[in-house]
Design a protein around this motif. Structure first.
Motif, PDB file in Angstrom:
ATOM      1  N   ASN A  49       0.738  -1.116  -0.066  1.00 46.68           N
ATOM      2  CA  ASN A  49       0.052   0.118  -0.186  1.00 46.68           C
ATOM      3  C   ASN A  49       0.801   1.186   0.205  1.00 46.68           C
ATOM      4  OD1 ASN A  49      -1.724   2.175   0.674  1.00 46.68           O
ATOM      5  ND2 ASN A  49      -3.253   0.854   1.754  1.00 46.68           N
ATOM      6  N   PRO A  50       0.631   2.202  -1.152  1.00 45.03           N
ATOM      7  CA  PRO A  50       1.597   3.305  -1.053  1.00 45.03           C
ATOM      8  C   PRO A  50       1.690   4.028   0.324  1.00 45.03           C
ATOM      9  CG  PRO A  50       0.205   3.087  -2.792  1.00 45.03           C
ATOM     10  CD  PRO A  50      -0.282   2.160  -2.134  1.00 45.03           C
ATOM     11  N   ASP A  51       0.563   3.952   0.948  1.00 47.11           N
ATOM     12  CA  ASP A  51       0.574   4.822   2.403  1.00 47.11           C
ATOM     13  C   ASP A  51       1.690   4.135   3.413  1.00 47.11           C
ATOM     14  OD1 ASP A  51      -1.499   6.202   1.590  1.00 47.11           O
ATOM     15  OD2 ASP A  51      -3.075   5.067   2.363  1.00 47.11           O
ATOM     16  N   ASP A  52       2.106   2.869   3.085  1.00 46.98           N
ATOM     17  CA  ASP A  52       3.134   2.051   4.086  1.00 46.98           C
ATOM     18  C   ASP A  52       4.395   2.452   3.582  1.00 46.98           C
ATOM     19  OD1 ASP A  52       1.100   1.034   5.591  1.00 46.98           O
ATOM     20  OD2 ASP A  52       0.855  -0.764   4.205  1.00 46.98           O
ATOM     21  N   GLU A  53       4.782   3.485   2.592  1.00 45.82           N
ATOM     22  CA  GLU A  53       6.091   3.605   2.218  1.00 45.82           C
ATOM     23  C   GLU A  53       7.074   3.928   3.109  1.00 45.82           C
ATOM     24  OE1 GLU A  53       8.193   6.042  -1.248  1.00 45.82           O
ATOM     25  OE2 GLU A  53       6.170   5.934  -1.366  1.00 45.82           O
ATOM     26  N   ALA A 100       2.142  -0.719  -5.715  1.00 47.06           N
ATOM     27  CA  ALA A 100       0.909  -0.682  -5.374  1.00 47.06           C
ATOM     28  C   ALA A 100       0.605  -2.129  -4.778  1.00 47.06           C
ATOM     29  CB  ALA A 100      -0.139  -0.237  -6.540  1.00 47.06           C
ATOM     30  N   LEU A 101      -0.575  -2.192  -3.973  1.00 49.22           N
ATOM     31  CA  LEU A 101      -0.795  -3.414  -3.601  1.00 49.22           C
ATOM     32  C   LEU A 101      -1.090  -4.469  -4.729  1.00 49.22           C
ATOM     33  CD1 LEU A 101      -0.972  -4.718  -0.806  1.00 49.22           C
ATOM     34  CD2 LEU A 101      -3.319  -4.232  -0.866  1.00 49.22           C
ATOM     35  N   PHE A 157      11.034   1.501   5.425  1.00 47.03           N
ATOM     36  CA  PHE A 157      12.354   1.899   5.556  1.00 47.03           C
ATOM     37  C   PHE A 157      12.820   2.073   7.007  1.00 47.03           C
ATOM     38  CE2 PHE A 157      11.481   3.301   1.367  1.00 47.03           C
ATOM     39  CZ  PHE A 157      12.339   2.745   0.474  1.00 47.03           C
ATOM     40  N   SER A 158      11.629   1.789   7.785  1.00 48.88           N
ATOM     41  CA  SER A 158      11.823   1.987   9.214  1.00 48.88           C
ATOM     42  C   SER A 158      12.357   0.566   9.881  1.00 48.88           C
ATOM     43  CB  SER A 158      10.533   2.205  10.012  1.00 48.88           C
ATOM     44  OG  SER A 158      10.023   3.602   9.688  1.00 48.88           O
ATOM     45  N   MET A 159      13.229   0.735  10.894  1.00 46.63           N
ATOM     46  CA  MET A 159      13.834  -0.410  11.472  1.00 46.63           C
ATOM     47  C   MET A 159      12.644  -1.398  12.027  1.00 46.63           C
ATOM     48  SD  MET A 159      16.635  -0.709  14.441  1.00 46.63           S
ATOM     49  CE  MET A 159      17.373   1.028  13.857  1.00 46.63           C
ATOM     50  N   PHE A 160      12.849  -2.785  11.780  1.00 43.03           N
ATOM     51  CA  PHE A 160      12.055  -3.806  12.580  1.00 43.03           C
ATOM     52  C   PHE A 160      10.417  -3.665  12.118  1.00 43.03           C
ATOM     53  CE2 PHE A 160      15.122  -2.897  15.972  1.00 43.03           C
ATOM     54  CZ  PHE A 160      15.752  -4.299  15.621  1.00 43.03           C
ATOM     55  N   LYS A 161      10.124  -2.645  10.613  1.00 46.48           N
ATOM     56  CA  LYS A 161       9.102  -2.903  10.192  1.00 46.48           C
ATOM     57  C   LYS A 161       8.853  -3.760   8.971  1.00 46.48           C
ATOM     58  CE  LYS A 161       7.055   0.350  12.640  1.00 46.48           C
ATOM     59  NZ  LYS A 161       5.835   0.215  13.502  1.00 46.48           N
ATOM     60  N   ARG A 162       7.702  -4.928   9.095  1.00 50.01           N
ATOM     61  CA  ARG A 162       7.764  -5.694   8.206  1.00 50.01           C
ATOM     62  C   ARG A 162       6.288  -5.887   7.950  1.00 50.01           C
ATOM     63  NH1 ARG A 162       8.428 -10.976   9.494  1.00 50.01           N
ATOM     64  NH2 ARG A 162       9.323 -11.559   7.405  1.00 50.01           N
ATOM     65  N   LEU A 163       5.902  -5.651   6.560  1.00 51.56           N
ATOM     66  CA  LEU A 163       4.844  -5.502   6.349  1.00 51.56           C
ATOM     67  C   LEU A 163       4.141  -6.800   5.473  1.00 51.56           C
ATOM     68  CD1 LEU A 163       4.804  -2.132   4.564  1.00 51.56           C
ATOM     69  CD2 LEU A 163       4.133  -2.783   6.982  1.00 51.56           C
TER      70      LEU A 163
END
Length: 704
Positions: A647-651, A691-692, A655-661
């Protein structure tokens, strides 16, 4: 009189009726001259008109004409006649339908004599159309048919067979009742008895039934329940599967794992106790296999009706019964196994040298605590078990703990805390307690978060020592305090207890008796614990790598050719590329050269290609395009894929540490963080177009 005697060649003679398919042709060719109704030309116009309507209708219709009820019908009605076709044309309904005349004759006679009407819906009628008396159901309307003078001269019927619908409804009710009855059973014996009791209520489809449980140790099949028209003594209680004879049909089911149709007499020892009906009654033996397994654990004995074809619908009904009973067996087995494993795991957790607790549901009910966590909390086991954690520790309600728990529960993303200060009520007063802990989401088989596993270590002594060092060297620590504290805690505070756990596990294994060590259940538990330890170790290694990036001074800067780096790394991923059948399209210019740390360039490309392969879509084969673009200010490297996308909102999050989508594959969530820090430390930047479910395109801008 046979049909061949009744029919003559039509020749060139033109008849009043045209069309009508097979019955129209038979009607035109029939020798009506020698029939009591006489030549067709002399028939009343009303009869001809009605017949033309019937013949040219695609809905089942028939006409019985005159007081003898001579039969006329269309092609759509032929399935109802079965073997009575083609002799039914022109025959008397009284003779042709003699087996049901007791049921419909009075109705037909009343209509002919009094001009009444009759309508029936889902009416059971037992027809002899296939060589046996068959259970069928019909919705139909009988109405008088008039001659040219307006007098009742016959009976007209429009009908529809609804046998399949009625049978399906009846069978669905049985399935529903069995499902509901087996929902809360606690033993296999109870499941067998209840299932047989419910099935015996539908004797039309299941005149008799029994359920066997296969026992591998004894080599026998144990009867869990039986019901129906059979004598209680006829089914063997414990037939041996090692002896030929009566167990042969059961062995056939075990070998083929498919239903087997036998006679009921094949399953009983004393055939003298069987009635004539029971002797030849067809019985289906249905395999019961636990969901997801091929091994047969039980066999259902399901009698079949002598008044119905054993067709696909019947087989499907039996298979659904077998599947539902298999699910019940699996549920009972899983419940018992879960209770045993929970007791075993609880004992292991109680001995762990770190604090462990399991919090269940959105209210975070304390399901499991070990002495380590009780010591950290300053509470006894009895004070916390079975209570919401915020009720057991009311002093932390306003310290952000609820928000941390909610974050993990709703997002499914683990949370790692380092030296978190919590004020806990110990010995009647609030104390400052520093804790390193991990909140790990606990999931069910469908992947839904159902609770949180928390592992904690009290680090008051370490924090006090660190605070003294910070007081002596504030300026040095201020440059990178957050990361240094985190790495310090992870590599020192967590490494020791993890190593202790691993050492204790090895000691624990060495002390286990050899026969227990080979237990599959124990091996699985040991494997899970080792997997958790390895994950902690990898997390520490990843954090160390982050620290290196933070302090990177690019001491190995050299002239690097991006095309050569991409080709080298592509060779590293050759096994994964072949496994996923991925297509790698490379369009990197030979002139794409930069002044950069060689190992850092390799790390960037490696991370981006690894992610493109890992997060490919299961709906299509991976297609990855690696290309370059040269501008006056930057050398741009693009890695584009057709994978899961974001999702573009999760861009920003990615790039943050420990963020896994996407958490369906292994990873720590620091790869892209490292890539971003490396490129930004060198004066460049990274962009993402995504895009998703449409893939992702990462563009790395290297400063020229």
């Amino acid at each position: 009189m046979s049909l061949s005697q009744k029919t003559t060649a039509a020749g060139n003679k033109q008849y009043f009726f045209t069309g009508g398919g097979e019955m129209g042709a038979l009607m035109r060719a029939y020798d009506w001259h020698n029939h009591p109704l006489g030549d067709m030309e002399a028939w009343p116009l009303s009869l001809k008109t009605t017949l033309r309507t019937i013949l040219n209708s695609s809905f089942p219709m028939f006409l019985w004409w005159s007081e003898s009820f001579y039969m006329f019908h269309n092609d759509a009605y032929l399935p109802a006649l079965g073997k009575k076709h083609p002799d039914a044309l022109g025959a008397s309904a009284r003779d042709m339908w003699s087996e049901i005349w007791y049921q419909i004759g009075a109705v037909a006679e009343d209509i002919f004599q009094n001009g009444t009407q009759f309508y029936a819906e889902d009416m059971p009628i037992y027809l002899d159309r296939k060589g046996f008396i068959e259970e069928t159901y019909w919705t139909f309307s009988y109405s008088p048919a008039f001659n040219d003078d307006g007098q009742v001269a016959g009976m007209f019927c429009s009908c529809k067979e609804v046998t399949d619908t009625v049978l399906n409804q009846r069978r669905l009710k049985t399935l529903k009742d069995v499902t509901e009855a087996l929902t809360l059973v606690s033993t296999l014996e109870e499941a067998g008895e209840k299932a047989c009791a419910i099935m015996s209520e539908n004797t039309s489809d299941i005149p008799l039934c029994g359920i066997y449980l296969l026992e591998e140790d004894s080599g026998e099949a144990r009867l869990l329940g039986q019901a129906g028209i059979m004598l209680h003594e006829t089914l063997l209680e414990r037939p041996s599967l090692k002896e030929q004879g009566i167990a042969d049909p059961l062995l056939q089911v075990l070998e083929t794992r498919k239903p087997v149709l036998v006679k009921y007499s094949d399953l009983v020892a004393d055939k003298t106790k069987l009635t004539a009906e029971q002797q030849d009654l067809p019985v289906a033996l249905l395999p019961v296999a636990l969901p997801g397994q091929s091994r047969v654990v039980g066999i259902i004995v399901a009698g079949t009706s002598s008044k119905l074809d054993y067709n696909t619908n019947y087989e499907d009904f039996h298979m659904l019964l077998g599947r539902q009973i298999a699910i019940s067996f699996a549920s009972v087995h899983a419940r018992s196994e879960t209770e045993r494993r929970q007791a075993y795991m609880s004992e292991i957790f109680m001995q762990a040298p770190v604090g462990i607790t399991i919090l269940r549901g959105p209210e975070y009910i304390v399901d499991l605590v070990n002495p380590g966590i009780c010591e950290i909390w300053g509470r006894t086991y009895e004070e916390v078990i079975g209570r919401p954690v915020l009720e057991a520790l009311p002093e932390v309600a306003d310290q952000g703990i609820r928000e941390l728990l909610d974050g993990v529960y709703t997002t499914g993303v683990p949370f790692v805390a380092n030296e978190l200060l919590v004020k806990l009520d110990r010995n009647g007063k609030l104390e400052d307690v520093y804790i390193n802990f991990v909140y790990q989401p606990m999931r069910d088989e469908q992947g839904n978060v159902i609770g949180i596993i928390a592992v904690a270590v009290g680090v008051n002594e370490q924090v006090e020592a660190r605070l003294k060092i910070e007081a002596m060297n504030k300026e040095l620590l201020a440059t990178n305090a957050d990361l240094d504290n985190f790495v310090y805690s992870a590599s020192h505070d967590l490494k020791a207890p993890i190593s202790n756990i691993e050492g204790l596990m090895k000691v624990f294994v060495d002390f286990l008796p050899h026969e227990n060590l080979n237990s599959p259940d124990l091996q699985k538990v040991l494997s899970l614990i080792q997997h958790s330890i390895d994950r902690f170790k990898r997390a520490i290694a990843d954090l160390t790598e982050v620290a290196k990036v933070q302090r990177e001074d690019n001491h190995d800067v050299a002239r690097v050719n991006l095309k050569q780096v991409v080709e080298d790394i592509q060779l590293d991923f050759e096994p994964q590329i072949k496994e996923k059948q991925a297509t790698i399209e490379t369009n990197v210019s030979p002139e794409a050269e930069i002044e950069f740390s060689a190992k850092n360039v390799r790390s960037i490309v490696y991370n981006l290609l690894s992610n493109a392969l890992k997060y490919s879509s299961p709906a299509r084969l991976p297609h990855i395009v690696i290309s370059s673009e040269l501008t006056p200010e930057f050398v741009i490297l693009s890695v584009a894929d057709n994978g899961l996308g974001l999702n573009p909102d999760d861009e920003i999050k990615i790039f943050s540490m420990f963020k896994r989508l996407h958490d369906h594959v292994e990873g720590s969530g620091i790869g892209l963080y490292i890539v971003k820090r490396i490129i930004e430390n060198a004066g460049g930047h990274i962009e993402l177009e995504t895009a998703l479910d449409k893939g992702a395109n990462f563009k790395v801008y290297f400063k020229r």
